[in-house]
Design a protein around this motif. Sequence first.
Motif, mmCIF file in Angstrom:
data_model
loop_
_atom_site.group_PDB
_atom_site.id
_atom_site.type_symbol
_atom_site.label_atom_id
_atom_site.label_comp_id
_atom_site.label_asym_id
_atom_site.label_seq_id
_atom_site.Cartn_x
_atom_site.Cartn_y
_atom_site.Cartn_z
ATOM 1 N N LEU A 130 0.800 -1.226 0.000
ATOM 2 C CA LEU A 130 0.000 0.000 0.000
ATOM 3 C C LEU A 130 0.831 1.274 0.000
ATOM 4 C CD1 LEU A 130 -2.736 -1.075 2.588
ATOM 5 C CD2 LEU A 130 -2.797 -1.291 0.090
ATOM 6 N N VAL A 131 2.132 1.178 0.203
ATOM 7 C CA VAL A 131 2.995 2.358 0.175
ATOM 8 C C VAL A 131 4.111 2.119 -0.827
ATOM 9 C CG1 VAL A 131 2.444 2.953 2.567
ATOM 10 C CG2 VAL A 131 4.482 1.577 2.061
ATOM 11 N N ASP A 132 4.787 3.183 -1.216
ATOM 12 C CA ASP A 132 5.808 3.083 -2.249
ATOM 13 C C ASP A 132 7.141 2.530 -1.745
ATOM 14 O OD1 ASP A 132 6.808 3.416 -4.894
ATOM 15 O OD2 ASP A 132 7.806 5.249 -4.254
ATOM 16 N N PRO A 133 7.652 2.951 -0.572
ATOM 17 C CA PRO A 133 8.952 2.430 -0.133
ATOM 18 C C PRO A 133 8.902 0.920 0.102
ATOM 19 C CG PRO A 133 8.383 4.419 1.072
ATOM 20 C CD PRO A 133 7.160 4.012 0.321
ATOM 21 N N PRO A 134 10.020 0.245 -0.119
ATOM 22 C CA PRO A 134 10.042 -1.212 0.072
ATOM 23 C C PRO A 134 10.147 -1.597 1.536
ATOM 24 C CG PRO A 134 12.207 -0.441 -0.572
ATOM 25 C CD PRO A 134 11.301 0.766 -0.624
ATOM 26 N N ARG A 135 9.852 -2.865 1.786
ATOM 27 C CA ARG A 135 10.093 -3.459 3.093
ATOM 28 C C ARG A 135 11.467 -4.130 3.099
ATOM 29 N NH1 ARG A 135 5.940 -7.736 3.207
ATOM 30 N NH2 ARG A 135 5.689 -7.377 0.954
ATOM 31 N N VAL A 136 11.889 -4.600 4.263
ATOM 32 C CA VAL A 136 13.153 -5.327 4.384
ATOM 33 C C VAL A 136 12.817 -6.809 4.506
ATOM 34 C CG1 VAL A 136 15.263 -5.665 5.722
ATOM 35 C CG2 VAL A 136 14.278 -3.373 5.502
ATOM 36 N N LEU A 137 13.170 -7.576 3.495
ATOM 37 C CA LEU A 137 12.798 -8.983 3.419
ATOM 38 C C LEU A 137 13.220 -9.755 4.660
ATOM 39 C CD1 LEU A 137 11.750 -11.441 1.760
ATOM 40 C CD2 LEU A 137 14.071 -11.647 0.830
ATOM 41 N N GLU A 138 14.413 -9.487 5.166
ATOM 42 C CA GLU A 138 14.947 -10.275 6.273
ATOM 43 C C GLU A 138 14.288 -9.973 7.611
ATOM 44 O OE1 GLU A 138 17.789 -10.215 2.958
ATOM 45 O OE2 GLU A 138 16.681 -8.636 4.010
ATOM 46 N N CYS A 139 13.532 -8.892 7.712
ATOM 47 C CA CYS A 139 12.858 -8.541 8.964
ATOM 48 C C CYS A 139 11.532 -9.302 9.063
ATOM 49 C CB CYS A 139 12.617 -7.041 9.051
ATOM 50 S SG CYS A 139 14.141 -6.083 9.240
ATOM 51 N N LEU A 140 11.326 -10.002 10.155
ATOM 52 C CA LEU A 140 10.149 -10.849 10.300
ATOM 53 C C LEU A 140 8.884 -10.058 10.608
ATOM 54 C CD1 LEU A 140 11.640 -13.855 12.309
ATOM 55 C CD2 LEU A 140 11.692 -13.378 9.854
ATOM 56 N N LEU A 141 9.022 -8.820 11.057
ATOM 57 C CA LEU A 141 7.870 -7.956 11.320
ATOM 58 C C LEU A 141 8.080 -6.637 10.588
ATOM 59 C CD1 LEU A 141 5.189 -7.534 12.837
ATOM 60 C CD2 LEU A 141 6.518 -6.615 14.753
ATOM 61 N N GLN A 142 7.109 -6.277 9.752
ATOM 62 C CA GLN A 142 7.234 -5.089 8.901
ATOM 63 C C GLN A 142 5.912 -4.310 8.932
ATOM 64 O OE1 GLN A 142 7.342 -7.438 5.437
ATOM 65 N NE2 GLN A 142 9.541 -7.802 5.423
ATOM 66 N N LEU A 143 6.006 -3.002 9.004
ATOM 67 C CA LEU A 143 4.826 -2.134 9.001
ATOM 68 C C LEU A 143 4.894 -1.190 7.809
ATOM 69 C CD1 LEU A 143 4.856 -1.024 12.767
ATOM 70 C CD2 LEU A 143 3.927 -3.139 11.797
ATOM 71 N N GLU A 144 3.791 -1.061 7.079
ATOM 72 C CA GLU A 144 3.656 -0.022 6.061
ATOM 73 C C GLU A 144 2.899 1.138 6.709
ATOM 74 O OE1 GLU A 144 2.089 -1.287 2.304
ATOM 75 O OE2 GLU A 144 2.873 -3.322 2.529
ATOM 76 N N ALA A 145 3.361 2.361 6.486
ATOM 77 C CA ALA A 145 2.781 3.495 7.198
ATOM 78 C C ALA A 145 2.699 4.742 6.325
ATOM 79 C CB ALA A 145 3.591 3.796 8.468
#
Length: 257
Positions: free
Chosen positions: A131-146
Amino acid sequence: MTAAEAAGEQARHQHGGHRVINPAVLYVGTPVLLLASRNDDGGANLAPASSYWALGRMLALGLEADGHTLANLRERPQLTVNFPSPPLWPAVEQIADLTGKPEVPEAKAARYAYSADKFAAAGLTPQPSDLVDPPRVLECLLQLEAQVRRVTPGVTGDYAIVEAEVVRVHADSRIVRDGDHIDPLAWQPIVYSFRHYFGIGEPLGARGSAAPSPADRWAEEQEEPEGGDAACWLASICPECGAMREATGACRRCGAA
């Protein structure tokens, strides 16, 4: 002992042994975050942070006023907040003294260096968000889009407070238990305390609303016979690059056995 020393000793005794100090930082114990934002040129910036608290779906982030992340968020108010697990602390430290600003601010010039790709510098993998443009970090097990809702200048002018609304939460299935509950025995954040990195130790207890109680489960799992399930996923962390992998397979990122 001089009269002044005796008076000081008496004062310390009266106050339970406490003394007045002036530490350089007050990071008593906060989670380490990796914040991803979008640069002017379309590339992704990745920055570690540790000033954070949450209330409901709202996050409050403390960011340096002259930092590249804050500049990005003022122009493009979206980000991802990624929580690295303890084995990833070297990746965090790898980019702690890097900035995404081609012209390093004068105040940071003595310690910081420019990096055009901090994902690569950290050895981490960008993962597309929903839902947001910046990417997440694949290796992180918990990720929030904000989505950023407000930026407030700090009192001293050295920092700003970014308030962001979480619009989507991603959690690795291995750390989710009983529906939508994060299992704190299967996953834990890196805690930054007075410039040192820590994991979370033995659970002490839980609020009544926390289900199930990590402390009860911890006690049960300590009694398991040898060969039972591990209480964490450390065995699934690649020792070469820190990525999560299947315990019986090669690392999906670096190919290590």
